[in-house]
Design a protein around this motif. Structure first.
Motif, PDB file in Angstrom:
ATOM      1  N   ASP A 197      19.507  25.554  15.094  1.00  0.00           N
ATOM      2  CA  ASP A 197      19.812  24.377  14.276  1.00  0.00           C
ATOM      3  C   ASP A 197      20.990  23.600  14.854  1.00  0.00           C
ATOM      4  O   ASP A 197      20.951  22.375  14.983  1.00  0.00           O
ATOM      5  N   ASP A 198      22.064  24.315  15.221  1.00  0.00           N
ATOM      6  CA  ASP A 198      23.261  23.652  15.742  1.00  0.00           C
ATOM      7  C   ASP A 198      23.020  22.994  17.098  1.00  0.00           C
ATOM      8  O   ASP A 198      23.389  21.841  17.324  1.00  0.00           O
ATOM      9  N   CYS A 199      22.413  23.738  18.008  1.00  0.00           N
ATOM     10  CA  CYS A 199      22.304  23.271  19.388  1.00  0.00           C
ATOM     11  C   CYS A 199      21.124  22.331  19.618  1.00  0.00           C
ATOM     12  O   CYS A 199      21.172  21.476  20.507  1.00  0.00           O
ATOM     13  N   TYR A 200      20.071  22.469  18.842  1.00  0.00           N
ATOM     14  CA  TYR A 200      18.894  21.624  19.025  1.00  0.00           C
ATOM     15  C   TYR A 200      18.840  20.452  18.054  1.00  0.00           C
ATOM     16  O   TYR A 200      18.298  19.402  18.381  1.00  0.00           O
ATOM     17  N   CYS A 201      19.374  20.657  16.854  1.00  0.00           N
ATOM     18  CA  CYS A 201      19.175  19.665  15.801  1.00  0.00           C
ATOM     19  C   CYS A 201      20.443  18.918  15.394  1.00  0.00           C
ATOM     20  O   CYS A 201      20.389  17.717  15.151  1.00  0.00           O
ATOM     21  N   ASP A 203      24.961  19.881  14.902  1.00  0.00           N
ATOM     22  CA  ASP A 203      26.382  19.723  15.176  1.00  0.00           C
ATOM     23  C   ASP A 203      26.794  19.795  16.640  1.00  0.00           C
ATOM     24  O   ASP A 203      27.691  19.097  17.069  1.00  0.00           O
ATOM     25  N   HIS A 204      26.162  20.651  17.409  1.00  0.00           N
ATOM     26  CA  HIS A 204      26.663  20.936  18.756  1.00  0.00           C
ATOM     27  C   HIS A 204      25.666  20.490  19.817  1.00  0.00           C
ATOM     28  O   HIS A 204      25.055  21.299  20.511  1.00  0.00           O
ATOM     29  N   GLY A 205      25.494  19.191  19.937  1.00  0.00           N
ATOM     30  CA  GLY A 205      24.620  18.647  20.964  1.00  0.00           C
ATOM     31  C   GLY A 205      23.199  18.418  20.537  1.00  0.00           C
ATOM     32  O   GLY A 205      22.351  18.051  21.359  1.00  0.00           O
ATOM     33  N   GLY A 206      22.877  18.645  19.271  1.00  0.00           N
ATOM     34  CA  GLY A 206      21.513  18.452  18.803  1.00  0.00           C
ATOM     35  C   GLY A 206      21.113  16.990  18.742  1.00  0.00           C
ATOM     36  O   GLY A 206      21.945  16.104  18.610  1.00  0.00           O
ATOM     37  N   SER A 207      19.813  16.743  18.837  1.00  0.00           N
ATOM     38  CA  SER A 207      19.287  15.385  18.796  1.00  0.00           C
ATOM     39  C   SER A 207      17.823  15.441  18.386  1.00  0.00           C
ATOM     40  O   SER A 207      17.104  16.376  18.752  1.00  0.00           O
ATOM     41  N   PRO A 208      17.346  14.431  17.642  1.00  0.00           N
ATOM     42  CA  PRO A 208      15.910  14.400  17.328  1.00  0.00           C
ATOM     43  C   PRO A 208      15.054  14.086  18.551  1.00  0.00           C
ATOM     44  O   PRO A 208      13.856  14.388  18.557  1.00  0.00           O
ATOM     45  N   VAL A 209      15.641  13.510  19.565  1.00  0.00           N
ATOM     46  CA  VAL A 209      14.889  13.126  20.755  1.00  0.00           C
ATOM     47  C   VAL A 209      14.503  14.376  21.544  1.00  0.00           C
ATOM     48  O   VAL A 209      15.364  15.173  21.930  1.00  0.00           O
ATOM     49  N   GLY A 210      13.222  14.558  21.764  1.00  0.00           N
ATOM     50  CA  GLY A 210      12.740  15.714  22.512  1.00  0.00           C
ATOM     51  C   GLY A 210      12.803  17.029  21.772  1.00  0.00           C
ATOM     52  O   GLY A 210      12.618  18.093  22.387  1.00  0.00           O
ATOM     53  N   LEU A 211      13.032  16.994  20.466  1.00  0.00           N
ATOM     54  CA  LEU A 211      13.209  18.236  19.710  1.00  0.00           C
ATOM     55  C   LEU A 211      11.949  19.084  19.720  1.00  0.00           C
ATOM     56  O   LEU A 211      12.020  20.310  19.804  1.00  0.00           O
ATOM     57  N   ARG A 273       6.835  27.467  10.136  1.00  0.00           N
ATOM     58  CA  ARG A 273       7.063  26.542   9.019  1.00  0.00           C
ATOM     59  C   ARG A 273       8.435  25.868   9.153  1.00  0.00           C
ATOM     60  O   ARG A 273       8.574  24.654   8.960  1.00  0.00           O
ATOM     61  N   LEU A 274       9.449  26.677   9.457  1.00  0.00           N
ATOM     62  CA  LEU A 274      10.802  26.140   9.592  1.00  0.00           C
ATOM     63  C   LEU A 274      10.856  25.078  10.688  1.00  0.00           C
ATOM     64  O   LEU A 274      11.420  23.996  10.494  1.00  0.00           O
ATOM     65  N   HIS A 275      10.266  25.378  11.828  1.00  0.00           N
ATOM     66  CA  HIS A 275      10.303  24.427  12.940  1.00  0.00           C
ATOM     67  C   HIS A 275       9.538  23.150  12.613  1.00  0.00           C
ATOM     68  O   HIS A 275       9.928  22.057  13.047  1.00  0.00           O
ATOM     69  N   LEU A 276       8.457  23.257  11.847  1.00  0.00           N
ATOM     70  CA  LEU A 276       7.732  22.063  11.425  1.00  0.00           C
ATOM     71  C   LEU A 276       8.615  21.187  10.543  1.00  0.00           C
ATOM     72  O   LEU A 276       8.608  19.949  10.658  1.00  0.00           O
ATOM     73  N   GLY A 277       9.392  21.818   9.657  1.00  0.00           N
ATOM     74  CA  GLY A 277      10.321  21.050   8.826  1.00  0.00           C
ATOM     75  C   GLY A 277      11.392  20.364   9.654  1.00  0.00           C
ATOM     76  O   GLY A 277      11.760  19.213   9.379  1.00  0.00           O
ATOM     77  N   TYR A 278      11.922  21.053  10.680  1.00  0.00           N
ATOM     78  CA  TYR A 278      12.889  20.419  11.583  1.00  0.00           C
ATOM     79  C   TYR A 278      12.303  19.147  12.196  1.00  0.00           C
ATOM     80  O   TYR A 278      12.988  18.119  12.321  1.00  0.00           O
ATOM     81  N   LEU A 279      11.038  19.210  12.593  1.00  0.00           N
ATOM     82  CA  LEU A 279      10.410  18.076  13.266  1.00  0.00           C
ATOM     83  C   LEU A 279      10.213  16.896  12.326  1.00  0.00           C
ATOM     84  O   LEU A 279      10.375  15.739  12.730  1.00  0.00           O
ATOM     85  N   ALA A 280       9.878  17.173  11.068  1.00  0.00           N
ATOM     86  CA  ALA A 280       9.724  16.084  10.105  1.00  0.00           C
ATOM     87  C   ALA A 280      11.051  15.369   9.882  1.00  0.00           C
ATOM     88  O   ALA A 280      11.118  14.130   9.877  1.00  0.00           O
ATOM     89  N   GLU A 281      12.119  16.140   9.703  1.00  0.00           N
ATOM     90  CA  GLU A 281      13.430  15.534   9.503  1.00  0.00           C
ATOM     91  C   GLU A 281      13.856  14.746  10.740  1.00  0.00           C
ATOM     92  O   GLU A 281      14.438  13.654  10.628  1.00  0.00           O
TER      93      GLU A 281
END
Length: 440
Positions: A197-201, A203-211, A273-281
């Motif tokens: 969550d932190d590194c991909y999405c 606080d710490h370098g996360g971004s929706p681009v390319g997630l 399921r969790l990763h699908l929710g990350y992608l929607a957000e």
């Protein structure tokens, strides 16, 4: 020998599962129906249909009000009360180690009282202070693993890691874990999920681009790639390429040492399921879209805590059989627990997210924008939504317990309920991360 064509006798567990299936089909749960508030219906269960052995840790056979209510079919489907609390939880915390199953470690003296202030009006249940010796040992082990072994967090993030209080979180949520080794199952998976969550999405370098690409490749650390001999080595090497994948791979290897195949498959499904929710957000963030409230709640049913309570039996050292776990009524209980606990996170992290750069979607923000409410009114409406979810969770859990009083089902329901309470405790007491808005 039975006569040709006659049905074999059902075991007590199979009979209870059949009753649970019948209840699901007749209650409208699969269609999303739910009883109105207040005025709970009762869930009748013929006494003759209940197995004789319904005892679980902390509930003596036939010895208290709850057991009688389950046997007589008079357990309320809505209303917490001492009865439902007893059937779902039983005694927990310090001094109840003798009621746990499996190998146990000695309990130490009581710790200091809880810190923090609970959100006014939020429906929740206090929990005993988590075992301080276990908290200390889990904290020591998880830091050595996260910082030293898999290098999920660099030294400059060490204060944030300490402030997360993983040990206190996991011990509060799993007081029935037989050993610290069992608690480390939950602790490693929790830290790995937060690294993603932190590194991909966030606080710490996360971004929706390319997630999507990053999440898919990380997911192969949980659900391994089956490919040709030529291409397997580069995939295996990729699992060491960043902190989230290293953490996922190591945590999953440890989990598999304790989990059955069905428990592992269940967990992989919930992580998808969790990763699908990350992608929607992330998609909403890329388009600067504020969803409707119902859309946001749909996303939060996937981007939520569900993988944590769903492993409560693995951490407890037992298994809820796959055919019982898969029942729609049990799935509804787990989903409601995940939804309620995730809204708790929205509410306690509200001021933290307001102070962060950019716009963070949480339930109060979405309600405020979509329903034209003030910040205060939107926040209080979100508290109301949480409370409804909690009441529904407890109602459905009570009904499942009454319809299927198999020991593993009762223990699992109680474990999920304790996880819900422990999750709130951690949010309330984690004053390093969270503070409340000035709305009262």
């Amino acid at each position: 020998m039975p006569e040709p064509g006659s049905a074999p006798a059902l075991s007590s567990q199979s009979a209870a599962a059949a009753r649970l299936q019948a209840r699901t089909h007749t209650s409208g749960v699969e269609a999303g129906a739910r009883p109105a508030l207040p005025g709970p219906p009762r869930v009748p269960v013929p006494a003759a249909a209940v197995p004789a052995d319904t005892s679980v840790p902390g509930i003596g056979p036939g010895g208290d009000l709850i057991e009688r209510q389950v046997r007589e079919g008079t357990a309320p489907a809505r209303q917490l009360g001492p009865a439902l609390e007893r059937i779902l939880r039983g005694p927990t915390g310090l001094g109840t180690a003798g009621l746990r199953l499996g190998r146990r470690e000695p309990a130490p003296a009581p710790g200091p009282p809880a810190e923090g202030i609970a959100i006014p009006g939020l429906y929740h249940h206090p929990v005993p202070e988590p075992d301080p010796a276990r908290v200390e040992e889990v904290s020591r082990r998880i830091k050595a693993w996260a910082v030293g072994e898999v290098e999920a967090y660099p030294p400059e993030w060490e204060d944030q890691f300490d402030g997360f209080s993983v040990g206190r979180y996991m011990v509060a949520c799993h007081p029935d874990a037989p050993t610290v080794d069992h608690l480390m199952i939950a602790a490693r998976l929790m830290v790995a999920e937060n690294a993603v969550d932190d590194c991909y999405c966030e606080d710490h370098g996360g971004s929706p681009v390319g997630l999507g690409s990053r999440l898919l490749l990380a997911h192969t650390a949980l659900d391994p790639l089956h490919t040709t001999n030529e291409y397997e080595p580069p995939w295996a090497d990729s699992l060491q390429s960043d902190a989230p994948r290293r953490a996922y791979r190591s945590a999953m290897e440890y989990f598999l040492q304790h989990a059955t195949p069905s428990q592992a498959d269940r967990f992989r499904h919930d992580m998808a399921r969790l990763h699908l929710g990350y992608l929607a957000e992330a998609a909403w963030a890329e388009t600067d879209h504020v969803p409707e409230v119902w859309e946001y709640l749909a996303m939060r049913q996937f981007n939520n805590f569900r993988p944590c309570p769903t492993i409560t039996d693995t951490v407890g050292g037992y298994e809820l059989p796959a055919d019982l776990h898969a029942r729609p009524a049990v799935q509804r209980v787990i989903a409601l627990a995940g939804n309620a606990t995730t809204i708790v996170n929205d509410l306690y992290s509200y001021t933290k997210e307001l102070d962060s750069p950019g716009r963070h979607l949480n339930l109060p923000v979405v309600i405020g924008e979509r329903e034209g409410r003030s910040d205060r009114d939107a926040y209080l409406k979100a508290v109301e939504v949480h409370n409804h979810l909690m009441h529904d969770f407890e109602a459905e859990a009570a009904a499942v317990a009454a319809a299927c009083p198999v020991p593993s089902v009762l223990r699992f329901l109680r474990g999920v309920a304790v996880w819900v309470d422990g999750n709130h405790y951690w949010h309330q007491t984690n004053t390093y991360r969270y503070s409340l808005p000035d709305f009262w």
